[in-house]
Design a protein around this motif. Structure first.
Motif, short mmCIF file in Angstrom:
data_model
loop_
_atom_site.label_atom_id
_atom_site.label_comp_id
_atom_site.label_asym_id
_atom_site.label_seq_id
_atom_site.Cartn_x
_atom_site.Cartn_y
_atom_site.Cartn_z
N THR A 210 0.85 -1.19 0.00
CA THR A 210 0.00 0.00 0.00
C THR A 210 0.89 1.25 0.00
O THR A 210 2.11 1.15 0.06
CB THR A 210 -0.96 0.02 1.21
OG1 THR A 210 -1.92 1.07 1.03
CG2 THR A 210 -0.21 0.27 2.52
N GLU A 213 -0.51 7.58 0.96
CA GLU A 213 -1.33 8.59 0.30
C GLU A 213 -2.36 7.92 -0.61
O GLU A 213 -1.98 7.25 -1.58
CB GLU A 213 -0.42 9.51 -0.53
CG GLU A 213 -0.92 10.93 -0.67
CD GLU A 213 0.11 11.76 -1.43
OE1 GLU A 213 -0.27 12.39 -2.43
OE2 GLU A 213 1.30 11.74 -1.05
N GLU A 214 -3.62 8.04 -0.27
CA GLU A 214 -4.70 7.38 -1.02
C GLU A 214 -4.60 7.70 -2.52
O GLU A 214 -4.44 8.86 -2.89
CB GLU A 214 -6.06 7.84 -0.48
CG GLU A 214 -7.27 7.16 -1.09
CD GLU A 214 -7.62 5.82 -0.43
OE1 GLU A 214 -6.97 5.46 0.58
OE2 GLU A 214 -8.51 5.13 -0.94
N PRO A 289 -5.53 0.09 -1.44
CA PRO A 289 -5.47 1.50 -1.04
C PRO A 289 -5.43 1.61 0.49
O PRO A 289 -5.97 0.74 1.18
CB PRO A 289 -6.77 2.09 -1.60
CG PRO A 289 -7.66 0.94 -1.87
CD PRO A 289 -6.80 -0.26 -2.07
N SER A 291 -6.98 3.32 2.58
CA SER A 291 -8.28 3.39 3.26
C SER A 291 -8.86 1.99 3.54
O SER A 291 -9.73 1.83 4.39
CB SER A 291 -9.28 4.19 2.43
OG SER A 291 -9.45 3.57 1.17
#
Ligand code: DGT
Ligand code: MG
Length: 360
Positions: A210, A213-214, A289, A291
């Motif tokens: 991952t 930062e999205e 991601p 999130s």
């Protein structure tokens, strides 16, 4: 002879996600038998039967002492008639006749050998068996067309069926970290799967990638694979990759996923009589991601049965839907955000179970 009053009785939850299952198994004679029958059912596409045996095996794994008498099992959940019959056979005779005859059967042996090839599942193996192919020799001479992954799987058959050690997993981890650092600074790599649960060996090495930062993680997988492929001249390099299976009926695999084979240089002490200085290792890469990262870590750490039981708990007991991406509360009609596994267990009303105790 032990009297009924003397045998230990157990009280165990019916959900594996409410139990602490370490690698310390006091009933491996029983769980080996049940797991083999589960595997045989799965290889024959009998999913319901497979799950029933898996749940029975997982329950036996969670017992704190060795079972010596059928009377100890009274009142325990997850043990169907068939599983109880197998357990009784093992307790009374040392082995289960069903397990022994399965192990000897031509079909089981062939399914094991053929699905041992990277890229070959139960369906393909079944088709080949119906065409009279029972082993690698027959497959090689059959004129069957193999896809790239399967060709590679056949070529590296022995390597890929030899368990991966923790040391090898760590070495692969360094390569993956290097690849990820080279293509996108700040990216993070997490070890998941069996090695995160403390297993000392595995059939592959699982990683989750991952970026804090999205959105930065979009398109990361092809870049990582391209970087690995460009390392052909280095001691450790990349042999083959296969995209995750397209499974339109399931939303489990919306992550970018890549099953691959790495070429790993052996340490001096591991060099074998064959004088091969490297070996092939299966690696499973997944990109998520940030999130969704907590859900992905939870979902890819396993065990497979622990995951299945978490989803069953969420649905049946909490009216929630859990996946490797998110947790949806059907009552409140909203997604529940989480940045750690602990938070997800809390939403589910479950005591937190650390990875080392998810070996159901
Ligand atoms: P191993 O590799 O045989 O030593 O054992 P594990 O537990 O590492 O099993 P593995 O590598 O097949 O899968 C790792 C975990 O990832 C597994 O415990 C549950 C999860 N998982 C496996 N396949 C899928 C899938 O298709 N979708 C999702 N969401 N999760 C999966
Ligand atoms: Mg694994």
């Amino acid at each position: 002879q032990i009297s009924e009053a003397e045998v230990a009785l157990f009280s165990v939850s019916s959900y594996a996600c409410q139990r602490r299952t370490t690698l310390d198994n006091h009933n491996s004679n029983l769980t080996d038998a049940l797991s083999l029958l589960a595997e045989n059912a799965e290889l024959n596409n009998e999913d319901g039967r497979g799950v029933a045996f898996r749940r029975a095996a997982a329950l036996m794994k969670a017992l704190p002492t060795q079972v010596i008498s059928m009377s100890q099992l009274r009142g325990l959940p997850c043990l169907g008639e068939h599983s109880l019959r197998v357990i009784k056979d093992v307790l009374e005779n040392g082995v289960s006749s069903e397990v022994e005859s399965t192990k000897q059967s031509k079909r089981y042996k062939a399914l094991k050998i053929l699905t041992g090839i990277f890229g070959v599942g139960a369906k393909t193996a079944d088709r080949w068996i119906r065409e009279g192919i029972y082993n690698l020799e027959q497959l090689r001479h059959s004129g069957q067309t193999l896809n790239r992954a399967q060709k590679s799987g056949l070529e590296h058959y022995d390597d890929l069926n030899e368990p991966v050690t923790k040391a090898e997993a760590d070495a692969i981890g360094e390569i993956v970290q290097k690849a990820v650092d080279s293509v996108l600074t700040g990216s993070q790599v997490a070890l998941t799967g069996g090695f995160r649960r403390g297993k000392l060996t595995g059939h592959d090495v699982d990683f989750l990638i991952t970026h804090p930062e999205e959105g930065k993680e979009v398109g990361l997988m092809p870049k990582v694979v391209a970087w690995l492929e460009s390392q052909k001249t280095t001691r450790n390099s990349y042999l083959e990759s296969k995209d995750g299976p397209a499974r339109p009926a399931s939303n489990m695999d919306r992550f970018e996923r890549c099953f691959s084979i790495f070429k790993l240089t052996k340490g001096k002490e591991q060099e074998t009589a064959s004088h091969k200085i490297w070996r092939a290792v299966r690696v499973d890469l997944v990109v998520s991601p940030i999130s969704q990262f907590a859900f992905a870590v939870l979902g890819w750490t396993g065990s497979k049965l622990f995951e299945r039981e978490l989803r069953r708990w969420a649905g049946h007991e909490k009216n929630m839907s859990l996946s490797s991406h998110a947790l949806f509360d059907n009552t409140q009609n909203k997604y529940l955000r989480a940045t750690s596994e602990e938070e997800i267990f809390a939403y589910l009303g479950l005591e937190y179970i650390p990875p080392s105790e998810r070996n159901a």
